[in-house]
Design a protein around this motif. Structure first.
Motif, PDB file in Angstrom:
ATOM      1  N   ILE B 223      21.163  14.359  -5.859  1.00  0.00           N
ATOM      2  CA  ILE B 223      22.065  13.222  -6.069  1.00  0.00           C
ATOM      3  C   ILE B 223      21.621  12.013  -5.261  1.00  0.00           C
ATOM      4  CG2 ILE B 223      24.414  12.399  -5.648  1.00  0.00           C
ATOM      5  CD1 ILE B 223      24.115  14.071  -8.114  1.00  0.00           C
ATOM      6  N   LEU B 236      22.159  -0.368 -10.489  1.00  0.00           N
ATOM      7  CA  LEU B 236      23.491   0.003 -10.033  1.00  0.00           C
ATOM      8  C   LEU B 236      23.617  -0.282  -8.536  1.00  0.00           C
ATOM      9  CD1 LEU B 236      24.036   3.369 -11.921  1.00  0.00           C
ATOM     10  CD2 LEU B 236      24.373   1.033 -12.686  1.00  0.00           C
ATOM     11  N   PRO B 237      24.758  -0.812  -8.109  1.00  0.00           N
ATOM     12  CA  PRO B 237      24.849  -1.365  -6.740  1.00  0.00           C
ATOM     13  C   PRO B 237      25.352  -0.397  -5.687  1.00  0.00           C
ATOM     14  CG  PRO B 237      26.796  -1.958  -7.975  1.00  0.00           C
ATOM     15  CD  PRO B 237      25.969  -1.110  -8.916  1.00  0.00           C
ATOM     16  N   ARG B 243      26.890  -6.237  -2.973  1.00  0.00           N
ATOM     17  CA  ARG B 243      27.720  -5.940  -4.138  1.00  0.00           C
ATOM     18  C   ARG B 243      28.686  -4.804  -3.849  1.00  0.00           C
ATOM     19  NH1 ARG B 243      23.971  -5.086  -9.149  1.00  0.00           N
ATOM     20  NH2 ARG B 243      22.506  -4.252  -7.647  1.00  0.00           N
ATOM     21  N   GLY B 244      29.017  -4.644  -2.563  1.00  0.00           N
ATOM     22  CA  GLY B 244      30.044  -3.669  -2.205  1.00  0.00           C
ATOM     23  C   GLY B 244      29.524  -2.298  -1.807  1.00  0.00           C
ATOM     24  N   LEU B 249      25.672   5.351   3.391  1.00  0.00           N
ATOM     25  CA  LEU B 249      26.052   6.470   2.524  1.00  0.00           C
ATOM     26  C   LEU B 249      24.822   7.269   2.135  1.00  0.00           C
ATOM     27  CD1 LEU B 249      28.330   7.818   1.004  1.00  0.00           C
ATOM     28  CD2 LEU B 249      27.974   6.199  -0.855  1.00  0.00           C
TER      29      LEU B 249
ATOM     30  N   LEU C  40      28.339  13.621  -6.106  1.00  0.00           N
ATOM     31  CA  LEU C  40      28.629  12.397  -6.856  1.00  0.00           C
ATOM     32  C   LEU C  40      30.082  11.992  -6.654  1.00  0.00           C
ATOM     33  CD1 LEU C  40      26.811  12.723 -10.285  1.00  0.00           C
ATOM     34  CD2 LEU C  40      26.641  10.843  -8.674  1.00  0.00           C
ATOM     35  N   THR C  43      30.636  10.490  -3.303  1.00  0.00           N
ATOM     36  CA  THR C  43      30.188   9.094  -3.282  1.00  0.00           C
ATOM     37  C   THR C  43      31.273   8.189  -3.857  1.00  0.00           C
ATOM     38  OG1 THR C  43      27.946   9.884  -3.666  1.00  0.00           O
ATOM     39  CG2 THR C  43      28.342   7.545  -4.007  1.00  0.00           C
ATOM     40  N   VAL C  46      34.206   7.835  -1.376  1.00  0.00           N
ATOM     41  CA  VAL C  46      33.928   6.915  -0.269  1.00  0.00           C
ATOM     42  C   VAL C  46      34.023   5.472  -0.754  1.00  0.00           C
ATOM     43  CG1 VAL C  46      32.088   6.102   1.228  1.00  0.00           C
ATOM     44  CG2 VAL C  46      32.521   8.531   1.029  1.00  0.00           C
ATOM     45  N   CYS C  47      33.415   5.194  -1.900  1.00  0.00           N
ATOM     46  CA  CYS C  47      33.440   3.824  -2.411  1.00  0.00           C
ATOM     47  C   CYS C  47      34.861   3.401  -2.761  1.00  0.00           C
ATOM     48  CB  CYS C  47      32.543   3.709  -3.645  1.00  0.00           C
ATOM     49  SG  CYS C  47      30.815   4.019  -3.276  1.00  0.00           S
ATOM     50  N   HIS C  51      37.097   0.211  -1.425  1.00  0.00           N
ATOM     51  CA  HIS C  51      37.425  -0.884  -2.360  1.00  0.00           C
ATOM     52  C   HIS C  51      38.576  -0.489  -3.286  1.00  0.00           C
ATOM     53  CE1 HIS C  51      33.578  -2.872  -1.351  1.00  0.00           C
ATOM     54  NE2 HIS C  51      33.071  -1.660  -1.356  1.00  0.00           N
ATOM     55  N   PRO C 130      26.809  -2.973 -14.902  1.00  0.00           N
ATOM     56  CA  PRO C 130      26.509  -3.703 -13.661  1.00  0.00           C
ATOM     57  C   PRO C 130      25.219  -4.481 -13.788  1.00  0.00           C
ATOM     58  CG  PRO C 130      27.047  -1.426 -13.174  1.00  0.00           C
ATOM     59  CD  PRO C 130      26.960  -1.538 -14.659  1.00  0.00           C
ATOM     60  N   PRO C 139      33.236  -7.264  -6.029  1.00  0.00           N
ATOM     61  CA  PRO C 139      32.038  -6.436  -5.797  1.00  0.00           C
ATOM     62  C   PRO C 139      32.316  -4.957  -6.037  1.00  0.00           C
ATOM     63  CG  PRO C 139      32.434  -7.892  -3.931  1.00  0.00           C
ATOM     64  CD  PRO C 139      33.595  -8.061  -4.847  1.00  0.00           C
ATOM     65  N   GLY C 140      33.445  -4.478  -5.616  1.00  0.00           N
ATOM     66  CA  GLY C 140      33.728  -3.062  -5.785  1.00  0.00           C
ATOM     67  C   GLY C 140      33.792  -2.649  -7.244  1.00  0.00           C
ATOM     68  N   GLN C 142      31.780  -3.535  -9.636  1.00  0.00           N
ATOM     69  CA  GLN C 142      30.427  -3.147 -10.081  1.00  0.00           C
ATOM     70  C   GLN C 142      30.117  -1.753  -9.600  1.00  0.00           C
ATOM     71  OE1 GLN C 142      26.993  -5.297 -10.560  1.00  0.00           O
ATOM     72  NE2 GLN C 142      27.808  -7.263  -9.895  1.00  0.00           N
ATOM     73  N   LEU C 143      30.610  -1.451  -8.404  1.00  0.00           N
ATOM     74  CA  LEU C 143      30.381  -0.125  -7.836  1.00  0.00           C
ATOM     75  C   LEU C 143      31.057   0.930  -8.707  1.00  0.00           C
ATOM     76  CD1 LEU C 143      28.829   0.474  -5.334  1.00  0.00           C
ATOM     77  CD2 LEU C 143      30.899   0.259  -4.005  1.00  0.00           C
ATOM     78  N   GLY C 146      29.067   1.257 -11.791  1.00  0.00           N
ATOM     79  CA  GLY C 146      27.814   1.940 -11.477  1.00  0.00           C
ATOM     80  C   GLY C 146      28.032   3.440 -11.482  1.00  0.00           C
ATOM     81  N   PHE C 147      29.081   3.845 -10.803  1.00  0.00           N
ATOM     82  CA  PHE C 147      29.426   5.261 -10.759  1.00  0.00           C
ATOM     83  C   PHE C 147      29.758   5.776 -12.168  1.00  0.00           C
ATOM     84  CE2 PHE C 147      30.925   9.151  -9.061  1.00  0.00           C
ATOM     85  CZ  PHE C 147      32.040   9.488  -9.801  1.00  0.00           C
ATOM     86  N   LEU C 150      26.656   6.304 -14.308  1.00  0.00           N
ATOM     87  CA  LEU C 150      25.816   7.368 -13.779  1.00  0.00           C
ATOM     88  C   LEU C 150      26.448   8.735 -14.024  1.00  0.00           C
ATOM     89  CD1 LEU C 150      23.195   7.705 -12.229  1.00  0.00           C
ATOM     90  CD2 LEU C 150      24.520   7.725 -10.119  1.00  0.00           C
TER      91      LEU C 150
END
Lengths: 313, 557, 214
Positions: B223, B236-237, B243-244, B249, C40, C43, C46-47, C51, C130, C139-140, C142-143, C146-147, C150
Motif C-alpha cells: 500500500i 493523487l495528493p 493539497r492537504g 504518513l 488503505l 490512510t 488519518v486524512c 480534514h 484530483p 485541499p482535503g 482532493q485527498l 484521491g482515496f 484508488l
C-alpha cells in the motif's frame, strides 16, 4: 573542529547524550567480553577430544534459571530505557524566553532568520549560554537539521513546522549538516553554526540589515535600487507592472509562456535580456553583482506580497 | 545405524535424485518440486547479490576520497539506492526462506512437498518478473530515492524511475506473501506422524515465524508503494502538504512493514544457526522452549516498534517514548537466544568445520549489532546518531554480519545434502575467517564515523572522516574476495568434489535420513517421529569420544 | 461418493487433508488482504481526521444511488456464491445448481463493474478527478477523491480477479474437467469472493456516507 575520536560537547545537551552513550558503551563492552569470552572459553575447553569433564548439564540450569535470566534481562533493559529517557526529558520543550530563530530549508541550502530580521544563508550566529529555539520548515522535500557538536537533529518538513532547541556552551564554529536525503546535492547542503559570546553576538546582530520580514526589506530595496523608477505604477517608462504578477502565466516576446515564479523573477533581475515580456523592449539593466541572493529573496518576497495586495482589492 | 555406516563406506547405489530426475529446460521451469524451486531461487538471489554488491563496490571506491572523484552526485545517489533496494528485497528477504526454507521445510517435517507446489513456482516467477522490472529501472537510468522512498521527494521531486522501482518491489512483495501462505499451511498441515510442534527443528519454527510476518506486514508495504505510485503517476495528493496530504504518513506506513521486515531477514538466520551449533557441539540446544518463545516474541513485538525509525521525524514525544520502550523490550528475546547459543557449547564436543565457523561468527556479529541497537533505542543517543553511519553500521552488522554469515553457514552445512557433493573444507575455513575479518574492517569504522557526525547517503563528506572511509573501503575489498571465494570453490565442487554420504555431518533431523541429493519425493517411506530434535548425546558420553557418524565427514579427492 | 481421485493433488495423500489445507491457506491469504485494505482504510481515517469538513463536502458529491445499488448487487452475488459452495457439499447431486449459481455470481460481479463504470463516467464529467481542474476547492476534498479513485480501483481489480476465478471454475465444471461435488476450489473461491464483498461493505460508509449521515 572534530578531532579523530572526540566530538566537541558544545551544548548543554551534548554532555547528557555523551553520558548515556558512554554508559551504553561500557555495558555493551562488558556484554561483548562476556559473550565472546565464554564462546572462546568453551570452544577451547570443550573442543572435540579434550579432557574436560562432560556429562549432563548442571542441575542449576533449570527452567527456573532460564526464567530468572530472562526477567533479569528484561528488568535491566527496562531500567536502561527509563534512565536514558528521563535523562533527556528536559530537552523536550524549549525553555521560556529562548531566542527564537526561523529556519527555512530548501534544496540545497539553509536560510535562517533572526527575530530582528537579520538573515543568513548556510550559517547561523548564536549567543553563548542562552537557549536558542529554532522553528523550522521546508520549501520542498524533507531535510534534517543536524549539528553533531550539539547532539541535536530534527527533520525539517514541508507544510508543517518542526522545532528544536539548544543552549551552546562553547564558542566556536561548528558544522551544520543536512541529515535527511533530499536529492542531488544532499551532501553539500552544509552550513556553520557560529557561537559567539553574548556581547559579541549583540554587536554582530546590530550590524545586520534590519527589517521585520523579507517583504518589507524587499520593498525598501525596490526603491533604493531603482526598480520603482520603471516598474512603479506612476512611472512613465513602459515596463511590466508587478502587481498581481507572481504566479501568473507570462507571455514572452519569443512566443513562449512561462510562469512568474521565483526562478523567473531571479532571472529577470540577473539576466533581463533572456525572457523579455511580449510587447516590451529589452531595456532593463542587469543587477548581477549589485544584488546578492538574500536581497533577491527579499525582492521576490516583496513581489509575492503584491499579488496578495491585488487580491485584497 | 547400520544404514549410515554402510552408506559411508560404500558408494551409494545410483538412483534418480531430484537433480537428475528430468533434465530438460521445461522440467526445471515448470517444476513443482520444492527442491528444484529452491535451486531456481538460489540462482536468482545469487545474481542479485552480486548485482547489489557491484553497486556498492562503486560506492565504496568513490568514498576513498572526500570529494567526488569517480562519479557525479546523481550517479552516486542512484547507486546506493539500487544497492539497498536490490539487497533488501531481492536478496535478503528471499534468501534463506526461499532457498533453504523451500528445500528443507518439507524434508525437516517429513513431507513430500509444500502445501501448494504450484503457488511455490508462481512465487519464483513473480520474483523474477519483479526483478526484471527493477533492473529495468536501473538500466533506464536508475532511481535515486534511497531504498526508503521517502515522500515528498519520491512522490513529487525525484526525476528518476521511481515508478518502475516501486512497481518491482510491489510485485516481489506478493511473491513474499505467497511464500508465507505456503509455508504456514505446510507447517500446519503436512507434519509427519509424531512430529508435534515442540519436536520441530528450530529452523522450522524460524521459517514459520518469518512467514507470519511476511503475510501480515508485506501488504502494508504494498500500500505504501501504491500510494507513492498513485501520487506520481495519477497526481493523487496523498503526501502533498500543499493539497492537504501528509508526508509523514508515508513513513508510518513504510516502517510498519520495514521494521518487521528486518525480522524477516534475521529470524531465518537464527534458525540456521540453531541447527548448526548443536550439530558441531554434539549436544542438544540449550533451552529449546525459550528459543521458540523468543522467536515468536520477536515476530509479535516486532510489529509495534516501527516508530523508532522516526524519533526525529516530528512525531510526538509520547509516541517516541512508547516506541523506545518497546524497542528495549524486543531486545530481550534476542539476548536470550544469544545466551542459549553460548550455553549450547557448554560441555559439548566442539569441532570447527566451516559451517560452525560461520555460525559462531554469526553469534559474535549479531551480538555486536544487537547491542548497537540499544544505542538506537534510547532517544537522546538516537537523535544524535540517526541518519548517520552509526545506523548504517548497526544494520549491516545484523543483516550482513548476521544474516549473510548465516546464509553462508547454511550453504556449507546443507551443500552436501542439496548437491550431493563435498566442497574443499580448507578453502571454506579460510573464506569464513576472511569474511569475518573483512566484515569487521568494513563496518566497525562506520560506528565511529557515525558518532562523530558523518551523515549517511553522502556522496562527498568533510575531510576529517576520510580515515574511517578508507578503512571501510579497504575492508570492503577483503569482504568482496571472501564472497567470491565460495562462488569459486563451491562451483568447483559441483564438478570435482567428492560424493557426499546421506549424513556427512552426523546431524539429527529428517533431512539427513534421506539421500544426498534427496529423491524427488523426499522419502522412500514416510518417516515416523518419536523423539525431539537435536538428539545428540555428547552430554552422556565421556570425554574424547567421537560419535561414529562423524567418521563420514571427510573430503574425498 | 465424490470423485476424490480426480481432485487429489500432490503432495496430499488424504483428500480431506487437502481440502482443509486449501481452506486454511485461503484464510491466511485473507489475513494478508485484511492488512492490505486495512492500510488503505487507515490512510483514509488519518486524512479524514485531519480534514473533517472537506471530507463531508466531498462525500456529498458521490452518487449514493450507484453506490447503494452496487452494494445490493454485490451482496446478492455473495448469496449466489454461498449457495454454489453449499450445493457442492450436499450429498444429493446438485451440479446444475452449482453451475447456475456460479454463472449468476460472475454476472452480478460484472454488473457491479458496469455500474461502477457509469459512476466513474459521471465522476469524470463532474470533474471529481484530483488534478488541475478539480471541482472542489478545499485541499482535503482532493485527498478524499484521491482515496476514492484508488480504493475503488483496487477493489475493482480484486473483483475482476474474482470474476475471472468464478468464470474459470464455471467453465471447467461445465466441461466436466473437474467434478463439482466436494471440489475444494469452489470453497476457496467462495471465501475469496466473500472477502471482496466484505471489503466493499466497509468501503460503502467511508465513501458514500460522509456528510450525509446527519
Amino acid at each position: 573542529m572534530n578531532s579523530l575520536f572526540r566530538l566537541p560537547e558544545a551544548s548543554t545537551h551534548a554532555v547528557t547524550v555523551d553520558h548515556i552513550f558512554y554508559l551504553l558503551l561500557v555495558l555493551s563492552g562488558a556484554t561483548v567480553v562476556l559473550v565472546f569470552g565464554l564462546i572462546l572459553l568453551f570452544a577451547v575447553r570443550y573442543r572435540r577430544g579434550s579432557a574436560a569433564k562432560r556429562g549432563p548439564m548442571p542441575e542449576i540450569l533449570s527452567r527456573e534459571f532460564e526464567i530468572g535470566w530472562t526477567v533479569a534481562t528484561l528488568l535491566t533493559f527496562a531500567f536502561l530505557f527509563w534512565w536514558a529517557s528521563s535523562a533527556d526529558l528536559s530537552s523536550l520543550a524549549a525553555p521560556t524566553g529562548a531566542l527564537e530563530i526561523h529556519v527555512v530549508a530548501k534544496q540545497w541550502m539553509w536560510k535562517t532568520q533572526h527575530s530582528n530580521g537579520a538573515r543568513e544563508i548556510n550559517a547561523l550566529h548564536v549567543p553563548l549560554e542562552k537557549p536558542v529555539h529554532l522553528l523550522m520548515s521546508s520549501q520542498d522535500v524533507i531535510h534534517s537539521f543536524f549539528v553533531p557538536a550539539f547532539r541535536v537533529k530534527k527533520d525539517v518538513l514541508p507544510g508543517r513546522d518542526t522545532d528544536l532547541w539548544f543552549q551552546a556552551s562553547k564558542t566556536g564554529t561548528f558544522p551544520l549538516l543536512c541529515a535527511e536525503y533530499c536529492g542531488t546535492n544532499h551532501s553539500v547542503m552544509q552550513g556553520k553554526i557560529v557561537v559567539m559570546r553574548q556581547d559579541d553576538y549583540a554587536k554582530w546582530l546590530v550590524q545586520q540589515p534590519e527589517g521585520d520580514d523579507l517583504a518589507h526589506e524587499g520593498a525598501k530595496l525596490f526603491v533604493s535600487q531603482g526598480c520603482s523608477g520603471c516598474h512603479a505604477g506612476s512611472s512613465n517608462v513602459h515596463a511590466p507592472r508587478l502587481a498581481g504578477l507572481y504566479g501568473r502565466a507570462v507571455q514572452l516576446a519569443d512566443g513562449r509562456t512561462v510562469s512568474a515564479n521565483d526562478a523567473y523573477i531571479r532571472d529577470s533581475i540577473l539576466q533581463p535580456k533572456r525572457d523579455v515580456v511580449a510587447g516590451f523592449e529589452p531595456i532593463m539593466p542587469s543587477f548581477k553583482g549589485l544584488l546578492d541572493d538574500g536581497e533577491i529573496q527579499s525582492l521576490t518576497a516583496y513581489i509575492r506580497s503584491l499579488r496578495e495586495e491585488q487580491q485584497n482589492d | 545405524m547400520t544404514d549410515a555406516l554402510l552408506a559411508g563406506e560404500l558408494p551409494l547405489p545410483p538412483r534418480p535424485d531430484y537433480l537428475r530426475h528430468g533434465s530438460t529446460i521445461s522440467s526445471w521451469l515448470a517444476t513443482t518440486d520444492h527442491k528444484r524451486i529452491a535451486i531456481l531461487y538460489a540462482i536468482t538471489i545469487t545474481f542479485f547479490f552480486f548485482l547489489g554488491g557491484a553497486a556498492i563496490t562503486a560506492v565504496r571506491l568513490e568514498l576513498f576520497q572526500p570529494n567526488g572523484w569517480l562519479l557525479t552526485s546523481d550517479t552516486y545517489n542512484k547507486l546506493f539506492s539500487f544497492h539497498g533496494i536490490i539487497m533488501v528485497w531481492f536478496f535478503l528477504v528471499p534468501s534463506i526462506p526461499n532457498t533453504f526454507g523451500n528445500f528443507l521445510l518439507p524434508l525437516m517435517i517429513g513431507a513430500p512437498d509444500v502445501a501448494f507446489p504450484r503457488l511455490n513456482l508462481f512465487s519464483w516467477y513473480l520474483t523474477v518478473a519483479a526483478g526484471a522490472f527493477t533492473v529495468y529501472a536501473l538500466v533506464a537510468g536508475g532511481v535515486d530515492t534511497g531504498w526508503t522512498f521517502y515522500t515528498p521527494y519520491s512522490s513529487m521531486f525525484s526525476n528518476t524511475h521511481v515508478f518502475a522501482a516501486a512497481a518491482g518491489v510491489f510485485v516481489v512483495g506478493f511473491a513474499s506473501i505467497a511464500t508465507g501462505v505456503n509455508f504456514i499451511a505446510t507447517t500446519h498441515m503436512l507434519r509427519a506422524p509424531g512430529m508435534t510442534w515442540f519436536r520441530l527443528p528450530l529452523f522450522v519454527w524460524a521459517i514459520y515465524a518469518t512467514s507470519l510476518i511476511m503475510v501480515l506486514a508485506t501488504p502494508v508495504l504494498a500500500i505504501s508503494l501504491l500510494l507513492v505510485i498513485a501520487e506520481r503517476v495519477l497526481g493523487l495528493p496523498i503526501f502533498d502538504p500543499a493539497r492537504g496530504g501528509d508526508p509523514i504518513l508515508f513513513q508510518h506506513l513504510f516502517w510498519f512493514y520495514s521494521h518487521p521486515a528486518v525480522y524477516i531477514m534475521v529470524l531465518p538466520a537464527m534458525g540456521v544457526v540453531s541447527e548448526i551449533i548443536p550439530c558441531f557441539a554434539r549436544r542438544r540446544i540449550f533451552g529449546y522452549d525459550f528459543m521458540v518463545y523468543a522467536m515468536l516474541a520477536i515476530a509479535g513485538v516486532g510489529f509495534f516498534v516501527w516508530g523508532h525509525h522516526m524519533f526525529v521525524s516530528g512525531q510526538s514525544a509520547l509516541a517516541s517514548l512508547v516506541f523506545s520502550f518497546l524497542s528495549f523490550i524486543i531486545a530481550v528475546p534476542s539476548a536470550i537466544k544469544v545466551f542459549n547459543w553460548t550455553a549450547s557449547l557448554y560441555r559439548g564436543q566442539i569441532s570447527f568445520e566451516s559451517p560452525m565457523l560461520y555460525a559462531l561468527g554469526f553469534v559474535g556479529l549479531f551480538t555486536t549489532g544487537g547491542l548497537s541497537g540499544l544505542f538506537l533505542a534510547s532517544i537522546p543517543v538516537d537523535i544524535h546518531v540517526t541518519d548517520t553511519y552509526f545506523v548504517v553500521a548497526h544494520f549491516h552488522y545484523i543483516m550482513v554480519g548476521g544474516s549473510v554469515s548465516a546464509f553462508f553457514a547454511g550453504l556449507h552445512f546443507w551443500w552436501p545434502k542439496v548437491t550431493g557433493k563435498l566442497y574443499p573444507e580448507s578453502w571454506a575455513k579460510f573464506a569464513a575467517i576472511l569474511m569475518y575479518a573483512g566484515f569487521n574492517m568494513t563496518f566497525l569504522p562506520q560506528f565511529f564515523a557515525g558518532y562523530l557526525g558523518m551523515p549517511r547517503r553522502y556522496h562527498t563528506y568533510p575531510a576529517e572522516f576520510q580515515i574511517y572511509n578508507v578503512m571501510s573501503s579497504a575492508g570492503a575489498a577483503v569482504l568482496a574476495i571472501a564472497y567470491l571465494l565460495p562462488l569459486g570453490y563451491l562451483t568447483w565442487s559441483l564438478f570435482y568434489g567428492g560424493n557426499a554420504a546421506k549424513n556427512p555431518w552426523g546431524a539429527t533431523g529428517l533431512e539427513w535420513t534421506t539421500g544426498s541429493p534427496p529423491p524427488p519425493k523426499n522419502f522412500d517411506r514416510q518417516p515416523r517421529v518419536d523423539r525431539g530434535p537435536y538428539d545428540y548425546h555428547a552430554e552422556g558420553m565421556s570425554a574424547g569420544t567421537d560419535p561414529p557418524e562423524m567418521q563420514n565427514a571427510r573430503e574425498t579427492r | 461418493m465424490s470423485d476424490e481421485s480426480a481432485l487429489l493433488r500432490e503432495p496430499w495423500s488424504n483428500f480431506g487433508r487437502q481440502r482443509e489445507a486449501g481452506k486454511f491457506g485461503i484464510w491466511v491469504f485473507l489475513a494478508s488482504e485484511t492488512l492490505f485494505f486495512g492500510a488503505l482504510m487507515l490512510t483514509y481515517t488519518v486524512c479524514r481526521v485531519e480534514h473533517p469538513e472537506a471530507f463531508a463536502v466531498a462525500g456529498r458529491e458521490t452518487n449514493i444511488w450507484y453506490g447503494t445499488i452496487n452494494t445490493a448487487v454485490l451482496l446478492t452475488s455473495s448469496l449466489t456464491m454461498a449457495i454454489a459452495a453449499q450445493a457442492a457439499e450436499e450429498s444429493a447431486p446438485l451440479r446444475r445448481l452449482v453451475l447456475a449459481c456460479l454463472m449468476l455470481t460472475a454476472m452480478l460481479g460484472l454488473a457491479f463493474i458496469v455500474i461502477k463504470g457509469f459512476e466513474y463516467k459521471e465522476d469524470i464529467d463532474k470533474q471529481l478527478v484530483p488534478g488541475a481542474g478539480f471541482a472542489l476547492s478545499q485541499p482535503g476534498a482532493q485527498l478524499f477523491y484521491g482515496f476514492y479513485w484508488l480504493v475503488t480501483g483496487v477493489h475493482a481489480i480484486h473483483l475482476s480477479i474474482g470474476i475471472a476465478l468464478v468464470s474459470r471454475l464455471f467453465w471447467v465444471l461445465l466441461r466436466r474437467q473437474l467434478p463439482a461435488k466436494d471440489n475444494p476450489e469452489i470453497e476457496v473461491t467462495a471465501l475469496y469472493w466473500h472477502l471482496v464483498d466484505i471489503v466493499w461493505i466497509f468501503l460503502y460508509p467511508l465513501i458514500y456516507l460522509p456528510g450525509r449521515a446527519s
